[in-house]
Every structure is written in C-alpha cells, then in structure tokens.
Design a protein around this motif. Structure first.
Motif, PDB file in Angstrom:
ATOM      1  N   GLY A  51      10.400  -6.238 -17.629  1.00 15.51           N
ATOM      2  CA  GLY A  51      10.137  -6.352 -15.960  1.00 15.51           C
ATOM      3  C   GLY A  51      10.352  -4.390 -15.731  1.00 15.51           C
ATOM      4  N   GLY A  52      10.735  -3.868 -15.897  1.00  4.86           N
ATOM      5  CA  GLY A  52      10.520  -2.286 -15.732  1.00  4.86           C
ATOM      6  C   GLY A  52       9.253  -1.981 -15.928  1.00  4.86           C
ATOM      7  N   VAL A  53       8.063  -2.242 -17.358  1.00  4.13           N
ATOM      8  CA  VAL A  53       7.134  -1.669 -17.693  1.00  4.13           C
ATOM      9  C   VAL A  53       6.567  -2.589 -16.055  1.00  4.13           C
ATOM     10  CG1 VAL A  53       5.056  -2.376 -18.778  1.00  4.13           C
ATOM     11  CG2 VAL A  53       7.715  -1.271 -19.906  1.00  4.13           C
ATOM     12  N   PHE A  54       6.839  -4.189 -16.158  1.00  7.23           N
ATOM     13  CA  PHE A  54       6.278  -5.011 -15.033  1.00  7.23           C
ATOM     14  C   PHE A  54       5.877  -3.724 -13.558  1.00  7.23           C
ATOM     15  CE2 PHE A  54       5.091  -7.759 -11.665  1.00  7.23           C
ATOM     16  CZ  PHE A  54       4.023  -8.385 -12.649  1.00  7.23           C
ATOM     17  N   ILE A  55       6.750  -3.069 -13.276  1.00  3.17           N
ATOM     18  CA  ILE A  55       7.326  -3.530 -11.692  1.00  3.17           C
ATOM     19  C   ILE A  55       6.327  -1.538 -11.678  1.00  3.17           C
ATOM     20  CG2 ILE A  55       8.963  -1.853 -10.515  1.00  3.17           C
ATOM     21  CD1 ILE A  55      10.563  -3.942 -11.366  1.00  3.17           C
ATOM     22  N   ALA A  56       6.469  -0.783 -13.087  1.00  2.00           N
ATOM     23  CA  ALA A  56       5.837   0.207 -12.612  1.00  2.00           C
ATOM     24  C   ALA A  56       4.127   0.025 -12.680  1.00  2.00           C
ATOM     25  CB  ALA A  56       6.469   1.237 -14.200  1.00  2.00           C
ATOM     26  N   ILE A  57       4.347  -0.839 -13.431  1.00  2.00           N
ATOM     27  CA  ILE A  57       2.678  -1.324 -13.322  1.00  2.00           C
ATOM     28  C   ILE A  57       2.291  -1.284 -12.061  1.00  2.00           C
ATOM     29  CG2 ILE A  57       0.301  -2.141 -13.734  1.00  2.00           C
ATOM     30  CD1 ILE A  57       2.200  -2.794 -16.709  1.00  2.00           C
ATOM     31  N   VAL A  58       2.838  -2.002 -11.678  1.00  2.00           N
ATOM     32  CA  VAL A  58       2.356  -2.901  -9.685  1.00  2.00           C
ATOM     33  C   VAL A  58       2.379  -1.692  -9.151  1.00  2.00           C
ATOM     34  CG1 VAL A  58       3.339  -4.293  -8.227  1.00  2.00           C
ATOM     35  CG2 VAL A  58       3.050  -4.908 -10.213  1.00  2.00           C
ATOM     36  N   LEU A  59       3.814  -0.606  -9.583  1.00  2.00           N
ATOM     37  CA  LEU A  59       3.491   0.593  -8.786  1.00  2.00           C
ATOM     38  C   LEU A  59       2.985   1.188  -8.340  1.00  2.00           C
ATOM     39  CD1 LEU A  59       7.809   1.405  -7.782  1.00  2.00           C
ATOM     40  CD2 LEU A  59       6.715   0.078  -6.217  1.00  2.00           C
ATOM     41  N   GLY A  60       1.855   1.366  -9.660  1.00  2.00           N
ATOM     42  CA  GLY A  60       1.421   3.357  -9.947  1.00  2.00           C
ATOM     43  C   GLY A  60      -0.016   2.310  -9.627  1.00  2.00           C
ATOM     44  N   LEU A  61      -0.516   1.178  -9.255  1.00  2.00           N
ATOM     45  CA  LEU A  61      -1.775   0.752  -9.032  1.00  2.00           C
ATOM     46  C   LEU A  61      -1.534   0.916  -7.325  1.00  2.00           C
ATOM     47  CD1 LEU A  61      -2.281  -3.057 -11.781  1.00  2.00           C
ATOM     48  CD2 LEU A  61      -3.957  -0.652 -10.877  1.00  2.00           C
ATOM     49  N   THR A  62       0.162   0.134  -7.371  1.00  2.00           N
ATOM     50  CA  THR A  62      -0.436   0.029  -5.685  1.00  2.00           C
ATOM     51  C   THR A  62      -0.062   1.904  -4.803  1.00  2.00           C
ATOM     52  OG1 THR A  62       0.872  -1.580  -5.560  1.00  2.00           O
ATOM     53  CG2 THR A  62       1.699  -0.535  -3.670  1.00  2.00           C
ATOM     54  N   LEU A  63       0.198   2.434  -5.736  1.00  2.00           N
ATOM     55  CA  LEU A  63      -0.019   4.365  -4.828  1.00  2.00           C
ATOM     56  C   LEU A  63      -0.975   4.178  -5.616  1.00  2.00           C
ATOM     57  CD1 LEU A  63       1.861   6.295  -4.037  1.00  2.00           C
ATOM     58  CD2 LEU A  63       2.181   7.468  -6.273  1.00  2.00           C
ATOM     59  N   GLY A  64      -1.947   3.914  -6.265  1.00  2.00           N
ATOM     60  CA  GLY A  64      -2.765   4.524  -6.846  1.00  2.00           C
ATOM     61  C   GLY A  64      -3.728   4.350  -5.371  1.00  2.00           C
ATOM     62  N   HIS A  65      -4.130   3.002  -5.215  1.00  2.00           N
ATOM     63  CA  HIS A  65      -4.689   1.891  -4.264  1.00  2.00           C
ATOM     64  C   HIS A  65      -4.088   3.085  -3.032  1.00  2.00           C
ATOM     65  CE1 HIS A  65      -7.118  -0.882  -2.336  1.00  2.00           C
ATOM     66  NE2 HIS A  65      -6.523  -0.621  -1.379  1.00  2.00           N
ATOM     67  N   PHE A  66      -3.213   3.768  -2.403  1.00  2.00           N
ATOM     68  CA  PHE A  66      -2.533   3.973  -1.838  1.00  2.00           C
ATOM     69  C   PHE A  66      -3.695   5.146  -1.543  1.00  2.00           C
ATOM     70  CE2 PHE A  66      -0.702   6.744   0.925  1.00  2.00           C
ATOM     71  CZ  PHE A  66      -0.194   6.246   1.851  1.00  2.00           C
ATOM     72  N   LEU A  67      -3.399   6.123  -2.798  1.00  2.00           N
ATOM     73  CA  LEU A  67      -4.130   7.539  -2.324  1.00  2.00           C
ATOM     74  C   LEU A  67      -5.452   7.419  -2.405  1.00  2.00           C
ATOM     75  CD1 LEU A  67      -1.593   9.492  -4.920  1.00  2.00           C
ATOM     76  CD2 LEU A  67      -1.280   9.160  -2.874  1.00  2.00           C
ATOM     77  N   PHE A  68      -5.954   7.078  -3.397  1.00  2.00           N
ATOM     78  CA  PHE A  68      -7.253   6.977  -3.783  1.00  2.00           C
ATOM     79  C   PHE A  68      -8.588   5.915  -2.818  1.00  2.00           C
ATOM     80  CE2 PHE A  68      -5.554   8.412  -7.731  1.00  2.00           C
ATOM     81  CZ  PHE A  68      -5.631   9.644  -7.129  1.00  2.00           C
ATOM     82  N   ARG A  69      -8.148   4.614  -3.030  1.00  2.00           N
ATOM     83  CA  ARG A  69      -8.988   3.253  -1.888  1.00  2.00           C
ATOM     84  C   ARG A  69      -8.341   2.990  -0.856  1.00  2.00           C
ATOM     85  NH1 ARG A  69     -11.322   0.963  -6.501  1.00  2.00           N
ATOM     86  NH2 ARG A  69     -12.227  -0.121  -5.419  1.00  2.00           N
ATOM     87  N   SER A  70      -7.750   3.394  -0.434  1.00  2.00           N
ATOM     88  CA  SER A  70      -7.280   2.973   0.879  1.00  2.00           C
ATOM     89  C   SER A  70      -8.321   3.028   2.286  1.00  2.00           C
ATOM     90  CB  SER A  70      -6.022   3.072   1.232  1.00  2.00           C
ATOM     91  OG  SER A  70      -5.727   4.425   2.206  1.00  2.00           O
ATOM     92  N   SER A  71      -9.003   3.638   2.416  1.00  2.00           N
ATOM     93  CA  SER A  71     -10.333   4.409   3.254  1.00  2.00           C
ATOM     94  C   SER A  71     -10.963   3.762   3.371  1.00  2.00           C
ATOM     95  CB  SER A  71      -9.902   5.901   3.358  1.00  2.00           C
ATOM     96  OG  SER A  71     -10.593   5.838   2.139  1.00  2.00           O
ATOM     97  N   ASP A  72     -11.317   3.208   1.842  1.00  2.00           N
ATOM     98  CA  ASP A  72     -12.682   2.249   1.464  1.00  2.00           C
ATOM     99  C   ASP A  72     -12.635   0.765   2.185  1.00  2.00           C
ATOM    100  OD1 ASP A  72     -13.489   3.908  -0.285  1.00  2.00           O
ATOM    101  OD2 ASP A  72     -12.456   2.973  -1.809  1.00  2.00           O
ATOM    102  N   ILE A  73     -13.458   0.349   2.710  1.00  2.00           N
ATOM    103  CA  ILE A  73     -13.414  -1.170   3.767  1.00  2.00           C
ATOM    104  C   ILE A  73     -13.460  -2.163   2.500  1.00  2.00           C
ATOM    105  CG2 ILE A  73     -14.966  -2.567   5.367  1.00  2.00           C
ATOM    106  CD1 ILE A  73     -16.445   0.415   6.245  1.00  2.00           C
ATOM    107  N   ALA A  74     -13.807  -2.305   1.301  1.00  2.00           N
ATOM    108  CA  ALA A  74     -13.505  -3.406   0.774  1.00  2.00           C
ATOM    109  C   ALA A  74     -13.879  -2.655  -0.842  1.00  2.00           C
ATOM    110  CB  ALA A  74     -14.804  -4.824   0.706  1.00  2.00           C
ATOM    111  N   GLY A  75     -13.038  -3.353  -1.458  1.00  2.00           N
ATOM    112  CA  GLY A  75     -12.696  -2.491  -2.802  1.00  2.00           C
ATOM    113  C   GLY A  75     -14.019  -3.473  -4.010  1.00  2.00           C
ATOM    114  N   SER A  76     -14.448  -2.792  -4.484  1.00  2.00           N
ATOM    115  CA  SER A  76     -16.207  -3.361  -5.066  1.00  2.00           C
ATOM    116  C   SER A  76     -15.395  -4.128  -6.729  1.00  2.00           C
ATOM    117  CB  SER A  76     -16.534  -1.618  -5.403  1.00  2.00           C
ATOM    118  OG  SER A  76     -15.685  -0.483  -6.588  1.00  2.00           O
ATOM    119  N   ASP A  77     -14.340  -3.595  -6.684  1.00  2.00           N
ATOM    120  CA  ASP A  77     -13.687  -4.432  -8.029  1.00  2.00           C
ATOM    121  C   ASP A  77     -12.346  -4.320  -8.479  1.00  2.00           C
ATOM    122  OD1 ASP A  77     -13.122  -1.750  -9.474  1.00  2.00           O
ATOM    123  OD2 ASP A  77     -15.486  -1.817 -10.048  1.00  2.00           O
ATOM    124  N   CYS A  78     -12.340  -5.611  -8.878  1.00  2.00           N
ATOM    125  CA  CYS A  78     -10.976  -5.668  -9.165  1.00  2.00           C
ATOM    126  C   CYS A  78      -9.623  -5.425 -10.556  1.00  2.00           C
ATOM    127  CB  CYS A  78     -10.741  -7.722  -9.096  1.00  2.00           C
ATOM    128  SG  CYS A  78     -11.926  -8.646  -8.075  1.00  2.00           S
TER     129      CYS A  78
END
Length: 96
Positions: free
Chosen positions: A68-95
C-alpha cells in the motif's frame, strides 16, 4: 515525478508539440503528418520513448507488489509530477 517530467520534455522539446486552443490537443510546430527529420532527431525520440515505456513498466511492477505504501507513493508522485510539469497543458498527450 520522473515519468511526468520525461513526458513533458518529450512533448515540448523533442516533438515540439504546443497546446492549441481550437481542438484542445497538441500540434507540432515543425512537422505535419509522418515523423520527419534527421536520423539523430528520430533516434532521440525513440530513445525517449524507450525510457518512458521502461519507467511505466517499472511503475506497474512496483504497484503490483501489493504494498500500500508503494502504491500511494506512485500515485502521489504521478500527481505531483503532473501538477508541476503538465498542468498547464490543455490536454495530456499520453496516458500514464
């Protein structure tokens, strides 16, 4: 976060994609249609693709550890990365 950063770098600098207003997607600033360009540009794009796919598979394997800790770390890392690097994009280019 590394996954989102590399996806950001690939979409902005390697592929030269910029968000567009009219279709909510991405458009290339220097080529249309099929991949064009020099061998070194295509090699760099392929290398980036391979690294991103490798990271995706490693994240999938880590999440399948049923820790569970690894899963939460992955989700939080992807969320934070999306916020920092991709949140200004209108639509993501890949999933993820």
């Amino acid at each position: 976060m590394l996954h989102e950063f590399l996806s950001f770098v690939k979409s902005r600098f390697v592929l030269g994609l910029k968000p567009t207003e009219e279709d909510g997607g991405f458009r290339s600033s220097h080529h249309k249609g099929a991949v064009q360009g020099s061998f070194s540009r295509r090699a760099l794009e392929s290398l980036m693709f391979g690294v991103i796919v490798g990271i995706r598979y490693l994240l999938m394997l880590a999440s399948m550890s049923f820790n569970g800790g690894v899963f939460i770390a992955i989700v939080l890392g992807l969320t934070l990365g999306h916020f920092l690097f991709r949140s200004s994009d209108i639509a993501g280019s890949d999933c993820a």
